[in-house]
Write a protein that holds these residues in place. Structure first.
Motif, PDB file in Angstrom:
ATOM      1  N   GLU A 107       0.834  -1.208   0.000  1.00  0.00           N
ATOM      2  CA  GLU A 107       0.000   0.000   0.000  1.00  0.00           C
ATOM      3  C   GLU A 107       0.868   1.257   0.000  1.00  0.00           C
ATOM      4  O   GLU A 107       0.581   2.225  -0.708  1.00  0.00           O
ATOM      5  CB  GLU A 107      -0.917  -0.013   1.220  1.00  0.00           C
ATOM      6  N   GLY A 108       1.937   1.241   0.815  1.00  0.00           N
ATOM      7  CA  GLY A 108       2.827   2.403   0.841  1.00  0.00           C
ATOM      8  C   GLY A 108       3.506   2.624  -0.491  1.00  0.00           C
ATOM      9  O   GLY A 108       3.629   3.769  -0.962  1.00  0.00           O
ATOM     10  N   ARG A 109       3.938   1.534  -1.149  1.00  0.00           N
ATOM     11  CA  ARG A 109       4.586   1.651  -2.453  1.00  0.00           C
ATOM     12  C   ARG A 109       3.605   2.166  -3.499  1.00  0.00           C
ATOM     13  O   ARG A 109       3.943   3.017  -4.330  1.00  0.00           O
ATOM     14  CB  ARG A 109       5.161   0.301  -2.869  1.00  0.00           C
ATOM     15  N   ASP A 110       2.363   1.667  -3.469  1.00  0.00           N
ATOM     16  CA  ASP A 110       1.347   2.104  -4.428  1.00  0.00           C
ATOM     17  C   ASP A 110       1.025   3.578  -4.252  1.00  0.00           C
ATOM     18  O   ASP A 110       0.835   4.313  -5.233  1.00  0.00           O
ATOM     19  CB  ASP A 110       0.075   1.273  -4.259  1.00  0.00           C
ATOM     20  N   PHE A 111       0.941   4.011  -2.973  1.00  0.00           N
ATOM     21  CA  PHE A 111       0.633   5.430  -2.724  1.00  0.00           C
ATOM     22  C   PHE A 111       1.767   6.324  -3.214  1.00  0.00           C
ATOM     23  O   PHE A 111       1.529   7.371  -3.821  1.00  0.00           O
ATOM     24  CB  PHE A 111       0.385   5.649  -1.235  1.00  0.00           C
ATOM     25  N   THR A 112       3.003   5.900  -2.970  1.00  0.00           N
ATOM     26  CA  THR A 112       4.147   6.675  -3.452  1.00  0.00           C
ATOM     27  C   THR A 112       4.155   6.745  -4.970  1.00  0.00           C
ATOM     28  O   THR A 112       4.409   7.807  -5.564  1.00  0.00           O
ATOM     29  CB  THR A 112       5.460   6.058  -2.943  1.00  0.00           C
ATOM     30  N   LEU A 113       3.859   5.609  -5.619  1.00  0.00           N
ATOM     31  CA  LEU A 113       3.803   5.579  -7.071  1.00  0.00           C
ATOM     32  C   LEU A 113       2.706   6.500  -7.595  1.00  0.00           C
ATOM     33  O   LEU A 113       2.882   7.208  -8.602  1.00  0.00           O
ATOM     34  CB  LEU A 113       3.568   4.148  -7.551  1.00  0.00           C
ATOM     35  N   PHE A 114       1.558   6.522  -6.892  1.00  0.00           N
ATOM     36  CA  PHE A 114       0.469   7.421  -7.283  1.00  0.00           C
ATOM     37  C   PHE A 114       0.901   8.888  -7.214  1.00  0.00           C
ATOM     38  O   PHE A 114       0.623   9.675  -8.117  1.00  0.00           O
ATOM     39  CB  PHE A 114      -0.738   7.188  -6.373  1.00  0.00           C
ATOM     40  N   LEU A 115       1.605   9.258  -6.141  1.00  0.00           N
ATOM     41  CA  LEU A 115       2.061  10.632  -5.998  1.00  0.00           C
ATOM     42  C   LEU A 115       3.049  11.005  -7.096  1.00  0.00           C
ATOM     43  O   LEU A 115       3.003  12.124  -7.641  1.00  0.00           O
ATOM     44  CB  LEU A 115       2.705  10.831  -4.622  1.00  0.00           C
ATOM     45  N   VAL A 116       3.932  10.083  -7.445  1.00  0.00           N
ATOM     46  CA  VAL A 116       4.897  10.346  -8.516  1.00  0.00           C
ATOM     47  C   VAL A 116       4.179  10.552  -9.843  1.00  0.00           C
ATOM     48  O   VAL A 116       4.490  11.481 -10.603  1.00  0.00           O
ATOM     49  CB  VAL A 116       5.910   9.193  -8.612  1.00  0.00           C
ATOM     50  N   LYS A 117       3.191   9.697 -10.133  1.00  0.00           N
ATOM     51  CA  LYS A 117       2.423   9.838 -11.375  1.00  0.00           C
ATOM     52  C   LYS A 117       1.664  11.161 -11.400  1.00  0.00           C
ATOM     53  O   LYS A 117       1.612  11.850 -12.430  1.00  0.00           O
ATOM     54  CB  LYS A 117       1.458   8.672 -11.526  1.00  0.00           C
ATOM     55  N   LEU A 118       1.064  11.511 -10.261  1.00  0.00           N
ATOM     56  CA  LEU A 118       0.322  12.773 -10.185  1.00  0.00           C
ATOM     57  C   LEU A 118       1.250  13.952 -10.426  1.00  0.00           C
ATOM     58  O   LEU A 118       0.900  14.904 -11.145  1.00  0.00           O
ATOM     59  CB  LEU A 118      -0.347  12.895  -8.816  1.00  0.00           C
ATOM     60  N   LEU A 119       2.440  13.905  -9.862  1.00  0.00           N
ATOM     61  CA  LEU A 119       3.412  14.972 -10.061  1.00  0.00           C
ATOM     62  C   LEU A 119       3.825  15.076 -11.519  1.00  0.00           C
ATOM     63  O   LEU A 119       3.918  16.177 -12.074  1.00  0.00           O
ATOM     64  CB  LEU A 119       4.639  14.722  -9.180  1.00  0.00           C
ATOM     65  N   LEU A 120       4.039  13.944 -12.172  1.00  0.00           N
ATOM     66  CA  LEU A 120       4.437  13.946 -13.583  1.00  0.00           C
ATOM     67  C   LEU A 120       3.328  14.503 -14.469  1.00  0.00           C
ATOM     68  O   LEU A 120       3.586  15.299 -15.373  1.00  0.00           O
ATOM     69  CB  LEU A 120       4.815  12.529 -14.020  1.00  0.00           C
ATOM     70  N   VAL A 121       2.089  14.079 -14.202  1.00  0.00           N
ATOM     71  CA  VAL A 121       0.961  14.580 -14.991  1.00  0.00           C
ATOM     72  C   VAL A 121       0.811  16.086 -14.804  1.00  0.00           C
ATOM     73  O   VAL A 121       0.615  16.842 -15.769  1.00  0.00           O
ATOM     74  CB  VAL A 121      -0.338  13.850 -14.608  1.00  0.00           C
ATOM     75  N   THR A 122       0.905  16.543 -13.549  1.00  0.00           N
ATOM     76  CA  THR A 122       0.813  17.979 -13.269  1.00  0.00           C
ATOM     77  C   THR A 122       1.914  18.743 -13.973  1.00  0.00           C
ATOM     78  O   THR A 122       1.683  19.816 -14.543  1.00  0.00           O
ATOM     79  CB  THR A 122       0.888  18.225 -11.746  1.00  0.00           C
ATOM     80  N   LEU A 123       3.128  18.198 -13.956  1.00  0.00           N
ATOM     81  CA  LEU A 123       4.255  18.856 -14.602  1.00  0.00           C
ATOM     82  C   LEU A 123       4.050  18.945 -16.107  1.00  0.00           C
ATOM     83  O   LEU A 123       4.319  19.974 -16.725  1.00  0.00           O
ATOM     84  CB  LEU A 123       5.548  18.093 -14.286  1.00  0.00           C
ATOM     85  N   ILE A 124       3.536  17.881 -16.712  1.00  0.00           N
ATOM     86  CA  ILE A 124       3.293  17.884 -18.157  1.00  0.00           C
ATOM     87  C   ILE A 124       2.218  18.897 -18.520  1.00  0.00           C
ATOM     88  O   ILE A 124       2.366  19.693 -19.458  1.00  0.00           O
ATOM     89  CB  ILE A 124       2.905  16.465 -18.629  1.00  0.00           C
ATOM     90  N   VAL A 125       1.105  18.870 -17.763  1.00  0.00           N
ATOM     91  CA  VAL A 125       0.012  19.816 -18.043  1.00  0.00           C
ATOM     92  C   VAL A 125       0.488  21.250 -17.852  1.00  0.00           C
ATOM     93  O   VAL A 125       0.245  22.120 -18.693  1.00  0.00           O
ATOM     94  CB  VAL A 125      -1.200  19.512 -17.129  1.00  0.00           C
ATOM     95  N   ARG A 126       1.180  21.491 -16.745  1.00  0.00           N
ATOM     96  CA  ARG A 126       1.655  22.842 -16.424  1.00  0.00           C
ATOM     97  C   ARG A 126       2.701  23.328 -17.416  1.00  0.00           C
ATOM     98  O   ARG A 126       2.782  24.513 -17.722  1.00  0.00           O
ATOM     99  CB  ARG A 126       2.240  22.824 -15.004  1.00  0.00           C
TER     100      ARG A 126
END
Length: 272
Positions: A16-35
């Motif tokens: 669960e901790g690994r999945d949550f960390t992976l989710f945050l990384v993906k969210l950061l990448l998507v935000t960076l691409i959009v921004r």
């Protein structure tokens, strides 16, 4: 018979901790691409683009129309020089850009002159390549100013139906060559109403605020927090696309009711 404990719960927690960390990384990448490559949010801090834009408007600007430079990236990270997929704006576009000379702030203005154009102000009228652009007097612009705003001068103050303070300004509709039209304010005679002829250099733009007498723009020499002179195409961030929210500045963070009272829903969804 005693059954030995199994470590499955601990493994599940690690998963669960690994999945949550992976989710945050993906969210950061998507935000960076959009921004970086799609859109950016811009807040209107001054009256320089009235009547189209009011203090407290929040805009979405599209980044793809003019290509990408270092200023497309968050914090202006200098990953590359110049622009890629670059395109020159059309006259009349409303653009967000890094303001010369120090490139420390984003400004928003309207494109008046393209590379090679000659721009001049005569008695408050824009002359483009030796010809005056069409200008027609229309109904006054009446605004209820935000809590931190003041009318340009006492003669523009009037009382509204409920006794509220309003600002009334002379308004004009200007039409550029090619038919693009927009509204501007001309509050009165100022030094910037009569200028020299500005010849726009290659790779640059001549930008002006729609509120002609309350805008530090290409008519003025570049200085931090003031005039901008000619603006390099490489400084473009994006093209104004849509108003997504607007507030009159009266909201109090500790009073949720005031958040709704301060909103100006009639301005949401206005396109350029």
């Amino acid at each position: 018979m005693t059954t030995a404990a199994r470590p499955a719960p601990r493994a599940a927690k690690r998963s669960e901790g690994r999945d949550f960390t992976l989710f945050l990384v993906k969210l950061l990448l998507v935000t960076l691409i959009v921004r970086s490559f799609l859109v950016t949010l811009f807040f209107i801090p001054s009256e320089s683009m009235q009547p189209r834009l009011l203090v407290g408007d929040f805009l979405i600007a599209a980044k793809w129309p003019y290509g990408y430079s270092r200023w497309s990236l968050p914090y202006g990270i200098p990953l590359f020089q110049g622009r890629i997929f670059g395109a020159v704006p059309d006259r009349g576009d409303v653009v967000i850009f890094r303001a010369p000379p120090d490139q420390s702030q984003d400004y928003i203005k309207r494109v008046i002159g393209l590379p090679g154009d000659r721009v001049q102000m005569r008695a408050g009228i824009v002359w483009l390549n030796g010809e005056p652009i069409a200008r027609q007097r229309v109904a006054d612009f009446v605004e209820r100013p935000g809590v931190d705003e003041r009318c340009a001068a006492p003669e523009f103050v009037e009382a509204g139906p409920a006794g509220e303070r309003l600002c009334r300004y002379p308004r004009y509709r200007e039409t550029l060559p090619g038919g693009r039209s927009f509204e501007t304010l001309d509050i009165g005679a100022t030094q910037a109403d009569d200028t020299q002829v500005y010849t726009v250099p290659a790779g640059h733009l001549f930008l002006m605020g729609d509120n002609r007498d309350r805008s530090a723009d290409s008519r003025f020499e570049p200085r931090p927090g003031g005039g901008i002179g000619f603006v390099p195409l490489d400084n473009l961030v994006g093209e104004a696309m849509l108003t997504v929210f607007s507030t009159d500045g009266s909201a109090e963070w500790y009073n949720p009711v005031s958040w709704f009272r301060a909103a100006r829903p009639e301005r949401i969804g206005e396109r350029f």
